[in-house]
Scaffold this active site. Structure first.
Site, short mmCIF file in Angstrom:
data_model
loop_
_atom_site.label_atom_id
_atom_site.label_comp_id
_atom_site.label_asym_id
_atom_site.label_seq_id
_atom_site.Cartn_x
_atom_site.Cartn_y
_atom_site.Cartn_z
N LYS A 186 -87.74 45.61 3.12
CA LYS A 186 -88.08 44.29 3.64
C LYS A 186 -88.46 43.31 2.55
O LYS A 186 -88.39 42.12 2.73
CB LYS A 186 -89.19 44.38 4.68
CG LYS A 186 -90.50 44.98 4.18
CD LYS A 186 -91.53 44.92 5.28
CE LYS A 186 -92.64 45.94 5.23
NZ LYS A 186 -92.81 46.85 4.16
N LYS B 272 -92.19 48.11 -10.62
CA LYS B 272 -92.61 46.76 -10.22
C LYS B 272 -93.23 46.00 -11.38
O LYS B 272 -93.01 44.80 -11.53
CB LYS B 272 -93.61 46.83 -9.06
CG LYS B 272 -92.96 47.17 -7.74
CD LYS B 272 -93.93 46.94 -6.60
CE LYS B 272 -93.29 47.32 -5.27
NZ LYS B 272 -94.25 47.24 -4.16
N LYS C 61 -81.90 51.10 -0.63
CA LYS C 61 -82.49 51.10 0.71
C LYS C 61 -82.62 49.69 1.28
O LYS C 61 -82.79 48.73 0.53
CB LYS C 61 -83.84 51.81 0.53
CG LYS C 61 -84.88 51.58 1.55
CD LYS C 61 -86.07 52.49 1.31
CE LYS C 61 -87.34 51.66 1.28
NZ LYS C 61 -88.56 52.36 1.60
#
Ligand code: TRP
Length: 345
Positions: free
Chosen positions: A200, A112, A197
């Site tokens: 969200k 990230k 994956k």
């Protein structure tokens, strides 16, 4: 009784992946077999660029959806992390046990942070310390088990290390938890990118089915899912990830087996059609309960109030004990209670 803790981060709308990969098992299994706590971990949503109003909205929506999928406040505890001060109190103490090297080695942080820097942005310090707060979330309740996806396994491993280290240095205070990977759950992949994956936080909407998507939106997304070259329907995660994902979603919705289902279908078209209908059918009662709960916001608020109260009562003695153990002068408000560890519980 086994204590279970898990968290949902309100950084995006909850997806079919969240449901089939975790929430469904929380409702069907965990809340019945264990003393389970499910937390909307809103403090974690502040570790990356965020819009305050959106975080607030998503937190309320996540709470409502947890109830809509069947978490029952009579069986488990549903609450919001920031309503219980103990998480932040313990997090600081654990920062004094963790090392900076340990934090910088976390895969999720590295990924990230790299992505953020590539975009020319800055990295919040809380992104680096995030796993310590996550450790606090878990240790504060003496949780034995943490049902999470494999992307969180390293963070649970860190939690164990910190618990063991604290216990060795300052005396036995924390239960050492373990990650439990879901047994009946499916790993749902992005429909447009079936090797990653269905998360969200990605904003590639077309590959993600959200729990609150209208039936026609669900149908459209599944119909447009990427498939693989080759015409026959075979179940092969490596070579045919697109078709495998559809078969797994269909199997997870209908209780079937992806391998067996692959023999049933002759064309991508009919597989997609049946998968879409199975998902629509699965989501319909959840959406209906969600609508009913939205019409009664006072109920959801009440659940969160009671949940936070129970969570606080569980957390308080553990944090007080950790403060004492690490050398802080007991405050007049110290509960003075001894922590009841696992074995004695
Ligand atoms: N880090 C988790 C995620 O990104 C969310 C989370 C925060 C969590 N605290 C937790 C999960 C404690 C399990 C236990 O999904």
């Amino acid at each position: 009784m086994t204590r279970v803790f898990s968290g949902v981060k309100p950084t995006g709308h909850l997806t079919l992946g969240n449901y089939l990969g975790a929430m469904r098992q929380w409702a069907a299994v965990d809340q019945h077999r264990a003393d389970a706590l499910f937390c909307i971990v809103d403090l974690h949503a502040l570790t990356v660029d965020h819009d305050p109003a959106r975080v607030r909205r998503l937190s309320r929506q996540a709470a409502t959806l947890l109830l809509a999928v069947g978490l029952d406040p009579a069986l488990c505890t549903v609450f919001v992390q920031s309503h219980v001060d103990e998480h932040a109190r313990l997090s600081y103490v654990l920062e004094c046990v963790a090392t900076d090297g340990e934090m910088r080695r976390m895969i999720q942080y590295k990924e990230k942070a790299a992505r953020e820097r590539e975009r020319g942005g800055s990295v919040r310090l809380s992104l680096l310390t995030y796993p310590v707060l996550m450790a606090a979330d878990i240790l504060v309740y003496g949780a034995d088990e943490v049902p999470v996806g494999d992307d969180q396994a390293q963070h649970v491993e860190l939690t164990r290390d910190l618990a063991v280290r604290f216990n060795q240095r300052y005396g036995h205070t924390f239960v050492v938890p373990k990650a439990s990977l879901p047994t009946v759950a499916a790993r749902v992949m992005n429909l447009q990118e079936p090797t990653s994956k269905m998360g969200k936080s990605d904003d590639s909407g077309p590959g993600i089915v959200y729990l609150l998507d209208e039936p026609d939106v669900v149908r459209k997304k599944i119909t447009r899912a990427v498939t693989d070259s080759g015409r026959e329907i075979v179940y092969d995660r490596q070579e045919r990830p697109g078709v495998a994902n559809l078969l797994e979603i269909l199997a997870a919705c209908t209780g079937g087996n992806p391998e067996a289902l692959s023999g049933v279908y002759e064309s991508y078209g009919s597989l997609k059609k049946d998968t879409a209908e199975a998902v629509v059918e699965l989501l319909s009662p959840v959406q209906e309960r969600h609508r009913a709960l939205c019409a009664d916001p006072g109920y959801v608020e009440g659940v969160l109030r009671d949940g936070a109260e129970r969570a606080r009562a569980l957390a308080r003695p553990t944090v007080d004990a950790a403060y004492r153990a690490i050398g802080l002068l007991p405050a007049a408000s110290d509960t003075g209670a001894e922590v009841v560890l696992n074995a004695a519980r």
